[in-house]
Design a protein around this motif. Structure first.
Motif, mmCIF file in Angstrom:
data_model
loop_
_atom_site.group_PDB
_atom_site.id
_atom_site.type_symbol
_atom_site.label_atom_id
_atom_site.label_comp_id
_atom_site.label_asym_id
_atom_site.label_seq_id
_atom_site.Cartn_x
_atom_site.Cartn_y
_atom_site.Cartn_z
ATOM 1 N N HIS A 228 11.429 26.468 61.116
ATOM 2 C CA HIS A 228 12.125 27.151 62.211
ATOM 3 C C HIS A 228 12.707 26.167 63.224
ATOM 4 N N GLY A 229 12.591 24.875 62.964
ATOM 5 C CA GLY A 229 13.002 23.880 63.943
ATOM 6 C C GLY A 229 11.977 23.700 65.042
ATOM 7 N N GLY A 230 10.755 24.181 64.794
ATOM 8 C CA GLY A 230 9.704 24.127 65.797
ATOM 9 C C GLY A 230 8.748 22.970 65.593
ATOM 10 N N ASP A 231 7.622 23.042 66.290
ATOM 11 C CA ASP A 231 6.640 21.969 66.239
ATOM 12 C C ASP A 231 5.247 22.566 66.369
ATOM 13 N N ILE A 232 4.259 21.834 65.888
ATOM 14 C CA ILE A 232 2.856 22.229 66.017
ATOM 15 C C ILE A 232 2.056 20.988 66.351
ATOM 16 N N CYS A 233 1.102 21.116 67.256
ATOM 17 C CA CYS A 233 0.305 19.954 67.644
ATOM 18 C C CYS A 233 -1.077 20.410 68.085
ATOM 19 N N LEU A 234 -2.001 19.459 68.078
ATOM 20 C CA LEU A 234 -3.333 19.673 68.621
ATOM 21 C C LEU A 234 -3.299 19.281 70.085
ATOM 22 N N VAL A 235 -3.508 20.263 70.973
ATOM 23 C CA VAL A 235 -3.448 19.985 72.408
ATOM 24 C C VAL A 235 -4.719 19.308 72.875
ATOM 25 N N HIS A 236 -5.861 19.805 72.437
ATOM 26 C CA HIS A 236 -7.115 19.111 72.719
ATOM 27 C C HIS A 236 -8.116 19.485 71.653
#
Length: 272
Positions: A228-236
């Motif tokens: 989707h042109g998005g992103d995913i990350c671990l915030v904490h």
């Protein structure tokens, strides 16, 4: 006269260098197809396991519970059938583009909870859907369902066993600029330090505090979000539990902006 001893020999035991190259390319394609198949099988196992558990309960409970559980079973099976039908060719060369539409996110989050049986009032794990009714996302509903199902399913596994002060999974979301940010939080033991360097990569080792897990669910979620042109990350993570953040920008047609316009979200805060 040409010195034949110095001429490059393009044959290797009867096999040309071109043959070797073609063989290597074929092996790479096979590995790619195998990985795509494993991803589909992983999601199918998740969905069909839910259906199996619910169907087992159908054979043992009274009518009121049957009325509550039966729709979940039907929805899970529908998801499995749809995934089988649309994802048979899920590889880099033929993967379908997300079928995006703008819709209210809260009902989809509730459907994820229903599928995982998290909506019980007195379940062992507390479930909180904090997505406001007016929060909308521009995405493929089926793809976003799969991504959230994997994240919430991982959160359930992170809360297995005794010793927790309390067990809770919470989903929040908000609009930010021309996009949507979704947080999936749990009160588990967090992501082990050994997994931080290869989060969202397929088959890169344990991702749960007890040393189990392949990380394939996170890789699937990442693939779906990035499509989707998005992103995913671990915030904490680590001892504070875990919070995975999905950022999905609106499509240019939905936002009226240029294609490169994206929501900016914090990258992983966990140290390498």
């Amino acid at each position: 006269m040409t010195d034949q001893s110095k001429a490059p020999d393009k044959r290797m035991n009867g096999t040309t260098m071109r043959d070797v190259g073609n063989r290597l390319n074929g092996q790479a394609a096979t590995r790619g197809a195998d990985l795509a198949t494993r991803k589909i099988n992983h999601d199918l196992r998740n969905i069909l396991t839910c259906a199996q558990l619910l169907s087992d309960r159908l054979a043992q409970v009274d009518d009121p519970t049957v009325r509550r559980v039966a729709p979940k079973l039907a929805a899970s099976l529908d998801r499995a059938i749809t995934l089988c039908t649309t994802s048979r060719n899920d590889d880099e060369g033929s993967r379908k583009l997300p079928q995006r539409q703008r819709f209210a996110l809260a009902p989809l989050v509730t459907e994820v909870a229903n599928t995982l049986d998290l909506d019980l009032d007195h379940g062992e794990i507390g479930w909180i859907n904090k997505v406001a009714a007016n929060v909308e996302v521009d995405a493929d509903p089926d793809d976003l369902f799969r991504a959230l199902l994997n994240l919430c399913g991982n959160a359930i596994l992170a809360l297995e066993g005794p010793g927790f002060r309390y067990k809770e999974i919470r989903v929040d979301a908000r609009r930010s600029g021309t996009g949507c940010i979704i947080d999936v939080r749990d009160t588990g033991l967090g992501v082990p330090a050994t997994a931080l360097k290869h989060l969202f990569r397929s088959s890169q080792g344990a991702t749960r505090p007890d040393g189990s897990g392949s990380g394939l669910g996170l890789a699937i979620a990442a693939d779906l979000v990035r499509a989707h042109g998005g992103d995913i990350c671990l915030v904490h993570g680590l001892a504070e539990g875990a919070c995975f953040r999905i950022t999905i920008p609106d499509s240019p047609a939905a936002s009226g902006s240029e294609p490169e316009a994206k929501v900016q979200a914090p990258r992983a805060l966990a140290a390498e």
